[in-house]
Design an enzyme around this catalytic site. Structure first.
Site, PDB file in Angstrom:
ATOM      1  CB  CYS A 165      -6.470  -0.331   4.968  1.00  0.00           C
ATOM      2  SG  CYS A 165      -4.810  -1.035   4.943  1.00  0.00           S
ATOM      3  CD  GLU A 199      -1.864   4.282   3.286  1.00  0.00           C
ATOM      4  OE1 GLU A 199      -1.561   3.457   2.390  1.00  0.00           O
ATOM      5  OE2 GLU A 199      -3.043   4.574   3.571  1.00  0.00           O
ATOM      6  CB  CYS A 236      -1.864   1.542   6.213  1.00  0.00           C
ATOM      7  SG  CYS A 236      -1.435   0.854   4.596  1.00  0.00           S
ATOM      8  CG  HIS A 258      -2.005  -1.015   1.181  1.00  0.00           C
ATOM      9  ND1 HIS A 258      -3.044  -1.043   2.075  1.00  0.00           N
ATOM     10  CD2 HIS A 258      -2.215  -2.042   0.314  1.00  0.00           C
ATOM     11  CE1 HIS A 258      -3.861  -2.040   1.770  1.00  0.00           C
ATOM     12  NE2 HIS A 258      -3.380  -2.673   0.709  1.00  0.00           N
TER      13      HIS A 258
HETATM   14 ZN   LIG Z   1      -3.366   0.201   3.618  1.00  0.00          ZN
END
Ligand SMILES: [Zn+2]
Length: 167
Positions: free
Chosen positions: A93, A65, A96, A63
Site C-alpha cells: 500500500c 511489510e 508501505c 502491515h
Molecule cells: Zn501496507
C-alpha cells in the site's frame, strides 16, 4: 551461459521467497492476523519475516511489510535497509511503499495485487487514488499548516548539533 544461469537462480530465489511470504500470509490468518505476509532478504538470505498484526496489536501501521522491515532493522542493528529486498505476498500500500523508500529498500517483489486485495475486502485502491488522483482538499482527512514563529526551531537545533547522526 554463466550469466544466464545466474539470472535463472535469482528468479528462482525470488519465487521461493515469494512463496514463503504467501505461506506467512496464509498462516497469519490462522493465527488471528490479516492475510498478508512479508520478508526482508539481503545477500541471498532471509533477514526477517513479518505478518499483518493490525488488529492483533491495535496498530494500524503494523502491515506485514512494516513488521518485516522493523524486524530486519533490529536484526541488522541499523535504520537503513540499503541493499535489501522486500518480498511481500501482496502489492504494498502507499504507506508501505513510503516506508520502504525511507528504509532505502533496493527492490520490492510482490505477487497478489491491489485488485486481488479488493476482492477480499481490503480496498487500498482508494488510498492509491488519493495520492495519485485527488487533491488534498478532497481527502477524508484535513491537512492544515499553521505558520508559527518558531517553526524551524527543531531544524535549527538539529543543524547546530555537532554529534548528530545524519540519515
Ligand atoms: Zn501496507
Amino acid at each position: 551461459m554463466t550469466a544466464h544461469t545466474h539470472e535463472t537462480d535469482v528468479q528462482e530465489l525470488k519465487r521461493a521467497w515469494l512463496d514463503e511470504a504467501i505461506k506467512l500470509a496464509t498462516n497469519s490468518v490462522t493465527n488471528g492476523g490479516g492475510p498478508f505476509g512479508a520478508l526482508v532478504a539481503k545477500d541471498g538470505r532471509v533477514v526477517a519475516i513479518g505478518n499483518n498484526q493490525v488488529t492483533a496489536n491495535l496498530d494500524p501501521t503494523a502491515h506485514a511489510e512494516v513488521s518485516a522491515m522493523r524486524a530486519a532493522c533490529r536484526q541488522l542493528d541499523s535504520f537503513s535497509l540499503e541493499g535489501c529486498v522486500l518480498v511481500t505476498s501482496c502489492e504494498p500500500c502507499p504507506m508501505c511503499l513510503s516506508s520502504a523508500l525511507w528504509a532505502r529498500i533496493e527492490r520490492i517483489v510482490f505477487s497478489a495485487d491491489r485488485h486481488d486485495a479488493a476482492v477480499a475486502g481490503f480496498d487500498d485502491r482508494k488510498f492509491y487514488d488519493l495520492f495519485e488522483k485527488q487533491p488534498e482538499s478532497m481527502w477524508p482527512m484535513a491537512v492544515e499548516q499553521l505558520d508559527l514563529p518558531n517553526r524551524t526551531a527543531p531544524f535549527d537545533a538539529w543543524l547546530a548539533k555537532s554529534d548528530r547522526i545524519d540519515y
